[in-house]
Scaffold this active site. Sequence first.
Site, short mmCIF file in Angstrom:
data_model
loop_
_atom_site.label_atom_id
_atom_site.label_comp_id
_atom_site.label_asym_id
_atom_site.label_seq_id
_atom_site.Cartn_x
_atom_site.Cartn_y
_atom_site.Cartn_z
N LYS A 27 7.42 -5.33 -3.08
CA LYS A 27 6.64 -4.43 -3.95
C LYS A 27 6.10 -5.15 -5.17
O LYS A 27 5.05 -4.78 -5.68
CB LYS A 27 7.48 -3.20 -4.34
N LYS A 82 6.00 -2.59 8.80
CA LYS A 82 6.48 -1.21 8.99
C LYS A 82 5.38 -0.20 8.63
O LYS A 82 4.53 -0.47 7.78
CB LYS A 82 7.77 -0.97 8.19
N LYS A 87 3.58 4.96 4.07
CA LYS A 87 2.63 5.99 3.61
C LYS A 87 1.69 5.47 2.53
O LYS A 87 0.65 6.06 2.29
CB LYS A 87 3.34 7.26 3.18
#
Length: 338
Positions: A121, A203, A206
Amino acid sequence: MENTQVQKEHKKIIFSGIQPTGIMTLGNYLGAVKNWVALQDEYNCCYSIVNQHAITVRQDAKALRENTLAAYALILACGVDPEKSIAFIQSHVKTHAELSWVLSCYTQFGELSRMTQFKDKSQKHPENVNAGLFTYPVLMAADILLYQADLVPVGIDQKQHLELARNIAQRFNGIYGNVFTIPDGYIPKTAAKVMSLQDPTKKMSKSDDNPKSFVAILDKPETIIKKFKSAVTDSEALVAYRDGKDGINNLMSIYSVVTGKSYEEIENEFTGKGYGDFKMAVGEAVAETLRPVRERFDAYMKDKAYLEQCYKAGAERALALSQRTLDKVYKKIGFLPR
Ligand code: AQP
């Protein structure tokens, strides 16, 4: 009646959460929320919309408010029963932030530096590598340990964070005695990691910039089918679960969970057929699985008063339970009671 009461007390405890960072994907559903629903009868479950985790990445305030309510409605639409389970919004229960601070003093900088989600992130948002992003796993440990959870149903991507929560709990117990239950992960055998439809080595997420890469639970049936039709596969034209066939493996595991068919049955079903037929079948099966969820979601969103009543009651129950753990922790570490 008495028996039921005893059984209830002996049931193991489950905690799990989901971030309101957008509309839940098929990955969130198959990897986590579907299991939340299945586990409700056997366990005492606490399920949370973890909006405090969501702000580790910059959010628009209005969108976060709306997404939080939508995420709450969506877990109910998926089948979380607010009578059976404690369903609440994280920021409504102050004990999470409070325990998180204490636990952060029992977590090492080096441990947090090894977390792969932090590395991913911070690469994705280089302009905002904030301290909360770094200490996110400590808040997650607090979420779990506050409820003395035995089991945590999550996708495999959360395994490392869960391991850290166990380490923190063991360390704390080592100093102060048995304060926390040591939680185990409950990771599904199939679809523990649903992959992106456009890059099956990543993966399904969203917050992916490419909407074709994920199926949102609320996508319309025709959109779902279209997304599966454009899923990246390979040039072998063989529906079989094998190393190196990431795209097909992903579609097979999705199809297997939504239909209950084994990989062998799927291979037989599509022997001699092309990928077009297979993708169509997967798309249709997923669309049918999600149709009732979308319909229930629409109904819940029309009844905001009911949602409010549920999340308020959930927060009260969550606070009462978690306060017991926090009181014990404060006493052990030497905080003078007020
Ligand atoms: N692709 C996935 N396959 C299986 N399980 C998944 N989960 C997430 N993605 C997959 C599981 O869903 C639960 C809730 O996840 P989250 O929303 O709290 O955070 P996340 O893991 O960061 O999910 P996203 O979709 O990737 O969100 P963004 O894009 O906001 O970071 C967890 O149990 C997780 O394991």
